[in-house]
Design an enzyme around this catalytic site. Structure first.
Site, PDB file in Angstrom:
ATOM      1  N   TYR A 177       0.817  -1.208   0.000  1.00 34.77           N
ATOM      2  CA  TYR A 177       0.000   0.000   0.000  1.00 34.77           C
ATOM      3  C   TYR A 177       0.853   1.261   0.000  1.00 34.77           C
ATOM      4  CZ  TYR A 177      -3.554   3.380   1.377  1.00 34.77           C
ATOM      5  OH  TYR A 177      -4.392   4.472   1.406  1.00 34.77           O
ATOM      6  N   HIS A 181      -3.511  15.929  -2.218  1.00 38.46           N
ATOM      7  CA  HIS A 181      -3.875  16.112  -0.812  1.00 38.46           C
ATOM      8  C   HIS A 181      -3.728  17.559  -0.340  1.00 38.46           C
ATOM      9  CE1 HIS A 181      -3.568  11.729  -0.917  1.00 38.46           C
ATOM     10  NE2 HIS A 181      -4.305  11.729   0.180  1.00 38.46           N
ATOM     11  N   ASN A 195       1.405  11.013   6.126  1.00 37.64           N
ATOM     12  CA  ASN A 195       0.652  10.090   6.964  1.00 37.64           C
ATOM     13  C   ASN A 195       0.975  10.339   8.438  1.00 37.64           C
ATOM     14  OD1 ASN A 195      -0.048   6.540   6.437  1.00 37.64           O
ATOM     15  ND2 ASN A 195      -1.380   8.291   6.418  1.00 37.64           N
ATOM     16  N   TYR A 211     -17.692  27.928  47.559  1.00 34.03           N
ATOM     17  CA  TYR A 211     -17.035  26.830  46.840  1.00 34.03           C
ATOM     18  C   TYR A 211     -15.837  27.281  46.012  1.00 34.03           C
ATOM     19  CZ  TYR A 211     -20.994  23.714  47.900  1.00 34.03           C
ATOM     20  OH  TYR A 211     -21.932  22.945  48.518  1.00 34.03           O
ATOM     21  N   ARG A 231     -13.183  27.496  48.830  1.00 31.99           N
ATOM     22  CA  ARG A 231     -12.988  26.326  49.684  1.00 31.99           C
ATOM     23  C   ARG A 231     -12.791  25.033  48.897  1.00 31.99           C
ATOM     24  NH1 ARG A 231     -17.675  23.603  52.329  1.00 31.99           N
ATOM     25  NH2 ARG A 231     -18.786  25.495  51.736  1.00 31.99           N
ATOM     26  N   PHE A 255      -1.934   5.529  12.081  1.00 31.24           N
ATOM     27  CA  PHE A 255      -2.184   6.932  11.729  1.00 31.24           C
ATOM     28  C   PHE A 255      -3.422   7.498  12.412  1.00 31.24           C
ATOM     29  CE2 PHE A 255      -3.790   4.077   8.375  1.00 31.24           C
ATOM     30  CZ  PHE A 255      -5.147   4.202   8.629  1.00 31.24           C
ATOM     31  N   GLU A 305     -12.483   5.598   4.710  1.00 32.85           N
ATOM     32  CA  GLU A 305     -12.209   5.991   6.093  1.00 32.85           C
ATOM     33  C   GLU A 305     -13.564   6.163   6.776  1.00 32.85           C
ATOM     34  OE1 GLU A 305      -9.815   9.500   5.980  1.00 32.85           O
ATOM     35  OE2 GLU A 305      -8.188   8.542   4.872  1.00 32.85           O
TER      36      GLU A 305
END
Length: 541
Positions: free
Chosen positions: A57, A87, A203, A302, A305, A354, A441
């Site tokens: 791949y 990309h 990647n 609060y 404290r 990844f 994906e």
């Protein structure tokens, strides 16, 4: 002497990443990693660079739904170039220069472990860019944190390769990558990408990790500063200190809770403002009392404290987050990975390192923890300007002619706006998955957005904590004459003195408060108040 960081893929620390990203540290590849990378690459070149090699791949196949399509050897270099172009779909403002530097370092360190199989020349090119101060422009938006931060890292890969379209920041100027490469003389302008080089570069959730390293560090410092700002407010309000008794913490022994109370006790050691005697003195604006006779306060609200129980989970969350970041820094996060075989040779195995879910969930936790930290600090800020809630501090912490001058309520309002923004940003992103790339994906992590919004929350809360220091110091100055002979704790006194060095008390009416807020913010970003306290009492957290 400039620090040098040597990377081997296994021992890089967050502190070293910060030294490179935010300092002038230079980076070098370990000799052992160089030899290992050469060995695996020699095997690749001699064994798999032919068209009958097994299909692997992104090495000799397409990516995504094209994973079953063989790439012929004659087209592999073109494939690597086209992969980056395909990309380069990022959007929005670029990451900062420090994130760019950290990303290059972390990608190089991932390669140094020799699980990713790019050429050693790719690592050398990354380190040359870092050492020369060339910072690739990477858009912040566009990654879903699944097959890594593909979009941002494609821009990094384009800069490394010297694409004409790629832009960088070099010596503070935005320019094309070829121009910066030429000016810096880091090597040839055009850097050819060969088998696995580009797919390894893009990647892995490395941009997410770079932001996470910054966010975790800034959050750790912020929490320390929030302990100081808390201490100053306790002094300004003459607080009841019983809630910080170590016996209470041991009865519910969470490490962060114990640490918070111990930190407060160390900061306020020697204080006489936080005593029954100081509380017995009635301030002019203390409207909550009906007579002058002193009544013991017994316990505080609060936001005073319960701070060990609120800050404690933040301390513990940061410890968990630091563990995730530490592991991610020294992880190989691309796909496929290469492994040595018993008896010699190598094999390539496809997997999912990844995927950014570890980082996504850690950053969501950081976002929630710091949002709540900012929320409790803002409640104390609100009390500091209200005499009915602060046990008599001047209304609005105002000086000068009453009515003509307003004091600080609008600054408190601004801090409220940041708290509300933080609450929206703290909605978990790691549970929001949209399938991408035609369902190749089908579950994504959203790690980049999780890291980005967590860091934004940290940055917002830096203002909130700085303003608490500003308000508490104003309250202390304005009531100093009412408590003659009473003193602050050793740590809070050091903090107060440093604040007054940088911001004079506002005693003559309203002024351009914007400037005060910016200086107060710098207390946190520079660490100046924190360092002044450490210089006086040593490490206190």
């Amino acid at each position: 002497m400039t620090e040098k960081v040597i990377i081997d893929g296994f021992t890089l620390t967050a502190a070293q990443v910060l030294a490179v990203a935010r300092g002038n540290a230079k980076v070098e590849l370990a000799a052992s990693s160089r030899a290992a990378l050469k060995e695996s690459r020699d095997y690749i070149e001699s064994t798999w660079m032919h068209d009958e090699a097994p299909m692997m791949y992104s090495f000799n196949t397409g990516v995504g739904l094209l994973k079953d399509t063989r790439i012929k050897v004659e087209h592999i270099e073109l494939f690597q170039t086209q992969l980056i172009k395909a990309h380069s779909g990022g959007i929005g403002e670029p990451f900062s220069e420090e994130v760019s530097r950290a990303t290059m370092l972390l990608r190089a360190n991932a390669f140094a472990s020799n699980y990713s199989a790019p050429r050693v020349e790719v690592v050398d090119r990354l380190l040359a860019f870092i050492n020369a101060g060339i910072h690739p422009i990477m858009p912040q938006k566009g990654s879903v944190g699944a097959s890594g931060d593909l979009a941002p890292l494609a821009y990094l890969g384009a800069a490394i390769a010297g694409f004409d379209e790629a832009e960088v920041i070099y010596k503070g100027v935005r320019m094309s990558a070829p121009e910066a490469i030429t000016k810096s003389e880091v090597g040839p302008v055009q850097f050819d990408l060969k088998a696995k080089d580009a797919s390894a570069l893009i990647n892995g959730c490395t941009a997410s990790l770079a932001v996470a390293v910054m966010a975790a560090e800034d959050a750790r410092n912020l929490l320390t500063d929030a302990c100081v700002s808390l201490g100053l407010t306790l002094e300004a309000m003459r607080a009841e200190m019983a809630g910080f008794d170590p016996r209470i913490q041991q009865a519910r022994p969470h490490p962060g809770q114990i640490k918070t109370a111990a930190t407060v006790r160390k900061l306020l050691k020697g204080s006489t403002r936080t005593t029954h005697e100081a509380r017995a003195i009635q301030f002019p604006d203390e409207l909550r009392r009906t007579d002058i006779e002193y009544t013991p306060r017994i316990q505080d609200v609060y936001s005073l404290r319960c701070t060990p129980q609120v800050y404690g989970p933040v301390f513990d969350a940061l410890d968990y987050i630091d563990g995730i970041v530490k592991n991610e820094i020294n992880s190989a996060t691309d796909n496929p990975l290469i492994f040595g075989k018993e008896g010699g040779g190598f094999e390539i195995i496809s997997g999912g390192n990844f995927h950014g879910q570890y980082l996504a969930q850690a950053m969501d936790l950081l976002a929630m923890a710091i949002t709540d930290l900012g929320s409790i600090v803002e409640r104390r800020i609100a009390r500091l300007i209200d005499p009915t809630l602060s046990w008599g501090l001047p209304r609005n912490l105002m000086s000068g002619l009453r009515g003509v001058n307003t004091g600080y309520p609008v600054i408190q309002c601004s801090m409220s706006s940041l708290v509300m923004e933080n609450r929206t940003l703290s909605m978990p992103g790691s549970v929001d998955s949209i399938p991408s790339k035609a369902n190749s994906e089908d579950h994504i992590s959203n790690s980049t957005w999780c890291a980005r919004k967590a860091h934004t929350i940290v940055q917002n809360t830096q203002y909130i904590v700085g303003v608490e220091m500003l308000f508490a110091a104003q309250g202390l100055t304005m009531t100093e004459h009412l408590l003659p002979g009473f003193v602050l704790g050793e740590g809070t006194q050091a903090a107060y003195e440093e604040i007054r060095k940088q911001i004079p008390a506002c005693l003559e009416g309203d002024r351009w408060f914007h400037n005060d807020v910016q200086v107060a913010h710098s207390f946190i970003t520079s660490g100046s108040v924190r360092k002044a306290v450490e210089a006086k009492i040593g490490a206190f957290v």
